[in-house]
Motif scaffolding. Sequence first.
Motif, PDB file in Angstrom:
ATOM      1  N   PRO A  29       0.626  -1.399  -0.130  1.00 57.61           N
ATOM      2  CA  PRO A  29      -0.179  -0.146  -0.240  1.00 57.61           C
ATOM      3  C   PRO A  29       0.830   0.922  -0.363  1.00 57.61           C
ATOM      4  O   PRO A  29       1.775   1.469   1.341  1.00 57.61           O
ATOM      5  CB  PRO A  29      -0.464  -0.003   0.987  1.00 57.61           C
ATOM      6  N   ARG A  30       0.298   2.511  -0.847  1.00 61.15           N
ATOM      7  CA  ARG A  30       1.087   3.728  -0.724  1.00 61.15           C
ATOM      8  C   ARG A  30       1.234   3.716   1.000  1.00 61.15           C
ATOM      9  O   ARG A  30      -0.222   3.886   2.059  1.00 61.15           O
ATOM     10  CB  ARG A  30       0.377   4.185  -1.582  1.00 61.15           C
ATOM     11  N   HIS A  31       2.008   5.631   1.155  1.00 61.54           N
ATOM     12  CA  HIS A  31       2.233   6.035   2.362  1.00 61.54           C
ATOM     13  C   HIS A  31       1.532   7.492   1.996  1.00 61.54           C
ATOM     14  O   HIS A  31       1.381   8.149   0.958  1.00 61.54           O
ATOM     15  CB  HIS A  31       3.864   5.630   2.554  1.00 61.54           C
ATOM     16  N   TYR A  32       1.013   7.925   3.024  1.00 64.64           N
ATOM     17  CA  TYR A  32      -0.167   8.938   3.468  1.00 64.64           C
ATOM     18  C   TYR A  32       1.027   9.635   3.670  1.00 64.64           C
ATOM     19  O   TYR A  32       1.080   9.372   5.515  1.00 64.64           O
ATOM     20  CB  TYR A  32      -1.577   9.067   3.588  1.00 64.64           C
ATOM     21  N   GLY A  33       1.210  11.124   3.383  1.00 70.51           N
ATOM     22  CA  GLY A  33       2.048  12.064   4.007  1.00 70.51           C
ATOM     23  C   GLY A  33       1.410  13.881   4.519  1.00 70.51           C
ATOM     24  O   GLY A  33       0.251  14.347   3.616  1.00 70.51           O
ATOM     25  N   LEU A  34       1.825  14.281   5.113  1.00 71.11           N
ATOM     26  CA  LEU A  34       0.954  15.767   5.399  1.00 71.11           C
ATOM     27  C   LEU A  34       2.522  16.524   5.895  1.00 71.11           C
ATOM     28  O   LEU A  34       2.861  15.640   6.742  1.00 71.11           O
ATOM     29  CB  LEU A  34      -0.278  15.841   6.390  1.00 71.11           C
ATOM     30  N   ARG A  35       2.356  18.256   5.185  1.00 72.73           N
ATOM     31  CA  ARG A  35       3.333  18.715   5.752  1.00 72.73           C
ATOM     32  C   ARG A  35       3.519  19.885   6.689  1.00 72.73           C
ATOM     33  O   ARG A  35       2.214  21.083   6.654  1.00 72.73           O
ATOM     34  CB  ARG A  35       3.891  19.522   4.681  1.00 72.73           C
ATOM     35  N   VAL A  36       3.705  20.219   8.399  1.00 74.63           N
ATOM     36  CA  VAL A  36       3.262  20.853   8.746  1.00 74.63           C
ATOM     37  C   VAL A  36       3.288  22.619   8.454  1.00 74.63           C
ATOM     38  O   VAL A  36       4.820  22.578   7.527  1.00 74.63           O
ATOM     39  CB  VAL A  36       3.756  21.668  10.180  1.00 74.63           C
ATOM     40  N   ASN A  37       2.378  23.499   8.156  1.00 76.73           N
ATOM     41  CA  ASN A  37       3.382  25.313   7.246  1.00 76.73           C
ATOM     42  C   ASN A  37       3.615  25.617   8.706  1.00 76.73           C
ATOM     43  O   ASN A  37       2.696  26.235   9.321  1.00 76.73           O
ATOM     44  CB  ASN A  37       2.011  25.861   7.299  1.00 76.73           C
ATOM     45  N   THR A  38       5.209  24.832   9.010  1.00 71.91           N
ATOM     46  CA  THR A  38       5.827  26.430   9.954  1.00 71.91           C
ATOM     47  C   THR A  38       5.449  27.731   9.718  1.00 71.91           C
ATOM     48  O   THR A  38       5.879  28.401  10.922  1.00 71.91           O
ATOM     49  CB  THR A  38       6.914  26.178   9.883  1.00 71.91           C
ATOM     50  N   ALA A  39       4.958  28.637   8.772  1.00 72.35           N
ATOM     51  CA  ALA A  39       4.713  29.668   8.596  1.00 72.35           C
ATOM     52  C   ALA A  39       3.614  30.093   9.203  1.00 72.35           C
ATOM     53  O   ALA A  39       3.502  30.991  10.616  1.00 72.35           O
ATOM     54  CB  ALA A  39       4.151  30.416   7.426  1.00 72.35           C
ATOM     55  N   LYS A  40       2.257  29.224  10.149  1.00 67.34           N
ATOM     56  CA  LYS A  40       1.598  29.364  10.837  1.00 67.34           C
ATOM     57  C   LYS A  40       1.425  28.568  12.454  1.00 67.34           C
ATOM     58  O   LYS A  40       0.472  29.156  13.431  1.00 67.34           O
ATOM     59  CB  LYS A  40       0.288  29.092  10.121  1.00 67.34           C
ATOM     60  N   ILE A  41       2.066  27.554  12.147  1.00 65.93           N
ATOM     61  CA  ILE A  41       1.966  26.640  14.126  1.00 65.93           C
ATOM     62  C   ILE A  41       3.619  25.824  14.318  1.00 65.93           C
ATOM     63  O   ILE A  41       4.517  25.536  12.875  1.00 65.93           O
ATOM     64  CB  ILE A  41       0.850  25.763  13.740  1.00 65.93           C
TER      65      ILE A  41
END
Length: 499
Positions: A29-41
């Motif tokens: 199965p593929r892997h799901y990712g998210l990247r934190v927007n460090t300009a806001k948090i």
Amino acid sequence: MYLPEAFQKKMKAILGEEYDDFLAGFEKPRHYGLRVNTAKITVEEFKELVPFHLTQIPWVENGFYYEEEDAPTRHPYYYAGLYYIQEPSAMTTASRLPVGPGERVLDLCAAPGGKATELGAKLFGEGLLVANDISASRVKALLKNIEVMGIPNSFLLNEVPAKIAEQFPAYFDKILVDAPCSGEGMFRKNPEAARVWSEEKPPECAKMQREIVKQAISMLKPGGMMIYSTCTFSPEENEQIIAWVLREFPEMQLIPMKGYEGFSEGRPDLADGNPELKKCVRIWPHHMDGEGHFVALMQKSRTPEMDDVSPEKSSAYTSEADEEPSDHDDIKKKKKKAKKGRKDQKERNEAAGCTRQERTVLESFFADVRAEVDWKRIEVRKGFAYYLPEGVEGKKNLVFVRNGLYLGEIRKDRFEPSQAFAMVLQKKEFASSIDFSAEDERVIRYLKGETVDVSDLECGKEKGWQLVCVDGYPLGWGKLVNGTLKNKYLSGWRMKVNG
């Protein structure tokens, strides 16, 4: 899954004994990712805030795996721009380009914006982000993502690289080229890409990639860095492109990137044998929890003269008209030049539509804005107000989608703030706000465009414009009338009712 026979043959030749492991990876199965927007948090704040099942992506400081059941695109924090959904391997490129506030940065093939938004976050509103895509349809997605992520200092283009290079010679501190490619590294994620693949695709892409890279190098300052990436395994589009750069542009040199145990070295044997190519990085899906990627970080050498002259004073960046007056320039000449400058500025403002009445309307609204505002950078065109970035003055004959931050529209004697303006603010930077908790069902109703009763919530003003937030992070605008929030959330951004 289906893999073209010619592709399998090529990969077997490249991988040898590893080929069976590589092939087996397509069934995982593929892997799901998210990247934190460090300009806001911050990353730490994010981990404490969100309810998702997160696992750190070990080679990206602000990247996380999530479980498909988390459905992060349905959460209000997604609409607040706190994170960007991105394939884990694709996060690598922007994470390895050292960008800092105040720099001039170019993402030459930017849509839909995964890498551009990370570069913009690293600038923290200082400096300039130029983001371009040749596709008119894809650049619309780029614009939305730039605005959701709250990046105010951007210049978004829909141009061919050669036209941009004419306006920005030796201009950028950092350039990212995520080149259009044959997409072999995304076959597991996107099986359709495998079905349309052909043996002719890699060499066709390589021809286009060389032209893009050539233009990018011409726009890079001496001492500047350029990162090149693809999502393909093809040597023609990877090591062979970088080998060509090293041969044709001796001022360019490969430099090492921050490593990770799962990274594989570039393969000199797949190009001209130059051992420097080992500094490139290959990401193989059977070695790491991500799709296929290739990344190379390069730097443009500084000339001996550059060690004694700042880049801004070099002949590469200034024309005779830009040079400082010499000691023998008389005072009258300086005064005449200053007077002409004031006249030019006045004419520019009048041509842009910055009338006294419009300024009065803007100032009335901005009395509630607690963020620092440089009025010299506000421009009004046909009633639409923009906050211009620094560094793109005088750039002509370019097709652009957005120059800076769209603030809103002046309608006779009132100002209607834009969705993009809300997304760059912090809660504390506007005089009155409605702050929902993420668990409050009204926040979803707001995101769907509904009018909601907020008579039980505290706010700074009993009526008028409100910055609508979720747990302190802005989502958009609303107007408060007798305890009812009139919805001003941008219609094109609204959460689908049956989604």
